[in-house]
Design an enzyme around this catalytic site. Sequence first.
Site, short mmCIF file in Angstrom:
data_model
loop_
_atom_site.label_atom_id
_atom_site.label_comp_id
_atom_site.label_asym_id
_atom_site.label_seq_id
_atom_site.Cartn_x
_atom_site.Cartn_y
_atom_site.Cartn_z
N SER A 136 10.42 -17.16 -76.74
CA SER A 136 9.00 -16.82 -76.91
C SER A 136 8.29 -18.07 -77.39
O SER A 136 8.89 -18.90 -78.09
CB SER A 136 8.86 -15.71 -77.95
OG SER A 136 7.50 -15.58 -78.33
N TYR A 149 11.02 -12.71 -86.15
CA TYR A 149 11.13 -12.85 -84.69
C TYR A 149 11.01 -14.32 -84.28
O TYR A 149 11.80 -14.83 -83.48
CB TYR A 149 10.03 -12.00 -84.06
CG TYR A 149 9.90 -12.06 -82.57
CD1 TYR A 149 10.70 -11.28 -81.74
CD2 TYR A 149 8.92 -12.85 -81.96
CE1 TYR A 149 10.55 -11.30 -80.36
CE2 TYR A 149 8.76 -12.88 -80.59
CZ TYR A 149 9.57 -12.11 -79.78
OH TYR A 149 9.41 -12.13 -78.42
N LYS A 153 13.78 -16.61 -82.26
CA LYS A 153 13.51 -17.24 -80.95
C LYS A 153 13.65 -18.76 -81.05
O LYS A 153 14.12 -19.41 -80.11
CB LYS A 153 12.12 -16.84 -80.44
CG LYS A 153 11.98 -15.33 -80.13
CD LYS A 153 12.91 -14.86 -79.02
CE LYS A 153 12.55 -13.47 -78.51
NZ LYS A 153 13.40 -13.01 -77.41
#
Length: 249
Positions: A136, A149, A153
């Site tokens: 991402s 998150y 990533k």
Amino acid sequence: MANTQQIALVTGGARGIGEAICRVLAKAGHRIIVTDISVQGAQDLAKQLDGHAYEMDVTNAESVNNAAEKINQEVGVPTILVNNAGWDNLMPFLETDEAFQDKVIAINYTGPVRVCRAFLPGMIEAGGGRIVNIASDAGRIGSALEAIYSGTKGGLIAFSKTLAREFARNQITVNTVCPGITNTPLIQEITANNELAGRGIASIEKNVPLKRMGQPEDIANAVAYLASEGAAYVTGQTLSVSGGISMAG
Ligand SMILES: NC(=O)c1ccc[n+]([C@@H]2O[C@H](COP(=O)([O-])OP(=O)(O)OC[C@H]3O[C@@H](n4cnc5c(N)ncnc54)[C@H](O)[C@@H]3O)[C@@H](O)[C@H]2O)c1
């Protein structure tokens, strides 16, 4: 990678970006293995693509290893592997608790590590392959309300570069695709249930230079390139597909 038709396995392939990747890789002539925690979704898509469906929960070692054994025996060794399964909910870092943090790390980081560990030996034996990991832009430039998150990533990008270095001698390329905000069921669920997240996503969308939200096919087309014969000399790279919102070096 001498034959043009490969066996391509996609994790979290039943919907969203994963579904689009399955469709684009099928169109490119590959034999598709849709894996997901949603067995029904995986089976429905596999049927449409004349492919195969397997239940595989990337957060569960037994599930991954059992699926890998069955897939290798029943379909053959995948030489294209796309680690797409992922999940998040948006919230301020100080509102996250251990259970949430563990869940995000398990799906987005430990999952792809486990899946690579399970399928790399077959790929080495087959003489080469392509791994494409879906990270991402959050992992490149950070993203407010996505601290854990973003970390997973970013970790996935670094992990991919290291695999690229280790397995180049085996003719296995490993690259990462970083979507920006992309119109998928996950984004629809987040914006429907979380007002703060909805406002954040809307403001990112407004700032996209190409003036639209990403569509799953935008991401899938980039994956198809990196999985192709033509990308044989591209490895260890991180490609943002985000309408220009990040132009990371
Ligand atoms: N949609 C976006 O804006 C966006 C942006 C950047 C990165 N991404 C990344 O793209 C990937 C796909 O996201 P999406 O938006 O299509 O999500 P989605 O929720 O719409 O689809 C994800 C799929 O993964 C499956 N899945 C969830 N947990 C799983 C598990 N433990 N094991 C196996 N499968 C599992 C789900 O059942 C679902 O079919 C994720 O890695 C996500 O982090 C998405």
